[in-house]
Design a protein around this motif. Structure first.
Motif, PDB file in Angstrom:
ATOM      1  N   THR A 312      23.564 -83.096   7.457  1.00  0.00           N
ATOM      2  CA  THR A 312      22.608 -83.693   8.177  1.00  0.00           C
ATOM      3  C   THR A 312      23.231 -84.005   9.875  1.00  0.00           C
ATOM      4  N   MET A 313      22.157 -83.551  10.727  1.00  0.00           N
ATOM      5  CA  MET A 313      22.272 -83.814  12.195  1.00  0.00           C
ATOM      6  C   MET A 313      21.893 -85.010  12.676  1.00  0.00           C
ATOM      7  N   HIS A 314      22.522 -85.880  13.620  1.00  0.00           N
ATOM      8  CA  HIS A 314      21.930 -87.126  14.014  1.00  0.00           C
ATOM      9  C   HIS A 314      22.032 -87.007  15.588  1.00  0.00           C
ATOM     10  N   THR A 315      20.837 -87.391  16.142  1.00  0.00           N
ATOM     11  CA  THR A 315      20.997 -87.714  17.612  1.00  0.00           C
ATOM     12  C   THR A 315      20.343 -88.897  18.018  1.00  0.00           C
ATOM     13  N   VAL A 316      21.140 -89.604  18.672  1.00  0.00           N
ATOM     14  CA  VAL A 316      20.741 -90.978  19.045  1.00  0.00           C
ATOM     15  C   VAL A 316      20.794 -91.067  20.495  1.00  0.00           C
ATOM     16  N   THR A 317      19.538 -91.776  20.838  1.00  0.00           N
ATOM     17  CA  THR A 317      19.193 -91.974  22.206  1.00  0.00           C
ATOM     18  C   THR A 317      18.870 -93.369  22.605  1.00  0.00           C
ATOM     19  N   ASP A 323      20.910 -91.811  30.039  1.00  0.00           N
ATOM     20  CA  ASP A 323      22.172 -90.847  30.127  1.00  0.00           C
ATOM     21  C   ASP A 323      23.054 -91.023  28.771  1.00  0.00           C
ATOM     22  N   TYR A 324      22.468 -91.993  27.903  1.00  0.00           N
ATOM     23  CA  TYR A 324      23.339 -92.277  26.616  1.00  0.00           C
ATOM     24  C   TYR A 324      22.795 -91.214  25.465  1.00  0.00           C
ATOM     25  N   GLY A 353      28.600 -91.974  21.316  1.00  0.00           N
ATOM     26  CA  GLY A 353      28.055 -92.090  22.861  1.00  0.00           C
ATOM     27  C   GLY A 353      28.814 -91.686  23.755  1.00  0.00           C
ATOM     28  N   GLY A 354      30.196 -91.222  23.197  1.00  0.00           N
ATOM     29  CA  GLY A 354      31.320 -90.933  24.357  1.00  0.00           C
ATOM     30  C   GLY A 354      31.515 -89.344  24.493  1.00  0.00           C
ATOM     31  N   ASP A 355      32.576 -89.170  24.966  1.00  0.00           N
ATOM     32  CA  ASP A 355      32.732 -87.682  25.328  1.00  0.00           C
ATOM     33  C   ASP A 355      33.891 -87.175  24.000  1.00  0.00           C
ATOM     34  N   GLU A 356      34.577 -88.092  23.338  1.00  0.00           N
ATOM     35  CA  GLU A 356      35.213 -87.544  22.405  1.00  0.00           C
ATOM     36  C   GLU A 356      34.700 -87.812  21.000  1.00  0.00           C
ATOM     37  N   ASP A 357      34.942 -86.968  19.929  1.00  0.00           N
ATOM     38  CA  ASP A 357      34.547 -87.005  18.687  1.00  0.00           C
ATOM     39  C   ASP A 357      35.675 -87.901  17.687  1.00  0.00           C
ATOM     40  N   THR A 358      35.146 -88.526  17.148  1.00  0.00           N
ATOM     41  CA  THR A 358      36.056 -89.432  15.780  1.00  0.00           C
ATOM     42  C   THR A 358      35.692 -88.667  14.533  1.00  0.00           C
TER      43      THR A 358
END
Length: 369
Positions: A312-317, A323-324, A353-358
């Motif tokens: 599953t792929m999620h895209t949250v805005t 910009d988020y 919502g940042g630049d680095e993945d957890t």
């Protein structure tokens, strides 16, 4: 340490002896290895559940216990934690309703407000249970459950009184579920001794089209929470999704979850989702979003005999912030080792919502005799 271990073993032996006289019993064991992060850490957690049921045609008694153990706990003296999962008695009331009293793992509709949270293993969270009584009314027209519960810490403080009503109905290609609950919190220390009043409402609707190949689901949920005598804060969220069954082995799902201007609260935290990034570890899912956020998600499942694959792929805005953008991907692979055992691996990558993945990784072995 030896004395505590001896007590746990003695209690376990007593439970096994009790189960041997039960009319029905069940047991399952789950061992999960958490390899989250950059593979620089591994922690194993063991959860075993043993349950037994006694009963007749119009009565029953059920008891189940959880044993939690962190395999590589930094404390070498750490012992398994034994806790009651469910314990309740049930009986039929004059052929009108079934009454159940005790600790129960309940789940209604989509589970937004009340769900079992079977992902929990006692390390980061525990499975949800309600201490109270439920009345299931025997009605051919609609399924109706009335519940009453009370929670405290044993000394009269942190008191929560709850009443809920759940109605469900299905006919042909459609089904609907309506949940309503009212809560009151009196002199709760976490609220500075101020009483809190809250209520919750959830409506779920499902429709099967194209001869069962397409399942459409809508879940709309609202809650209101506020200090006694003051204006309450309103929360709401809606999830609309569709699942198309391509064939016996493959299915595709797409959906959109939207949250209101104040976000969402499941009131007492007994739902099937947590809040924020911590929900990956406590509930195994992306969790509830923040205010004015929406999640567009798409995924699928595929079965190949003993193997299964899901992604599953999620895209949250955010509505007011162009910009988020938060992106999260979850992939799981499962393998059946036989009729009684299965092995699964789940990988999650979430940038919050940042630049680095957890990154989160779990390897789980489940055995059910």
């Amino acid at each position: 340490m030896k004395k505590n271990l001896r007590n746990i073993l003695a209690l376990a032996l007593g439970l096994m002896t009790t189960v041997s006289f039960a009319q029905d019993w069940n047991v399952d064991s789950r061992t999960r290895i958490d390899m989250s992060g950059d593979a620089d850490y591994q922690q194993g957690a063991q959860r075993a559940t043993l349950g037994a049921t006694w009963g007749g045609s119009d009565w029953g008694i059920h008891l189940s216990t959880d044993v939690h153990y962190t395999i590589n706990d930094a404390d070498e003296a750490a012992l398994p934690a034994l806790s009651v999962y469910e314990v309740y008695a049930s009986t039929n009331l004059f052929g009108f309703a079934d009454m159940t009293i005790g600790r129960q793992a309940l789940e209604y509709g989509s589970g937004t407000f009340l769900a079992k949270n079977d992902w929990a293993d006692g390390t980061n969270s525990t499975r949800n249970c309600v201490d109270g009584m439920t009345f299931a009314i025997d009605n051919d027209f609609v399924g109706l459950d009335l519940g009453l519960a009370q929670r405290d810490n044993g000394d009269g403080s942190d008191m929560i009184d709850a009443m809920w009503l759940n109605a469900s109905k299905s006919s042909g290609d459609w089904s609907a579920n309506l949940f309503y609950a009212d809560y009151s919190v009196n002199d709760m220390e976490n609220f500075g001794g101020v009483g809190v009043e809250a209520n919750a409402m959830g409506l779920d609707f499902a429709y099967s089209a194209m001869g069962g190949a397409l399942d459409l689901n809508v879940s709309y949920n609202t809650s209101s929470v506020g200090a006694t005598g003051s204006e309450a804060t309103e929360y709401d969220m809606m999830d609309v999704s569709g699942t198309y069954t391509v064939n016996d082995d493959m299915a595709l799902t797409a959906g959109r979850a939207t949250y209101g201007e104040n976000g969402f609260s499941d009131v007492v935290g007994l739902g099937n989702s947590g809040n924020g990034a911590s929900s990956w570890t406590t509930h195994g899912n992306i969790g509830h979003l923040g205010a004015d956020q929406e999640n567009m998600y798409i995924g699928g499942t595929y079965n190949m005999g003993a193997f299964s694959l899901a992604a599953t792929m999620h895209t949250v805005t955010e509505t007011d912030n162009d910009d988020y953008e938060r992106k999260a991907t979850e992939v799981s692979v499962g393998y059946s080792l036989g009729d009684n055992a299965s092995l699964s691996y789940k990988l999650v990558s979430d940038n919050n919502g940042g630049d680095e993945d957890t990154n989160y990784n779990w390897l789980t072995l489940t055995i059910t005799p």
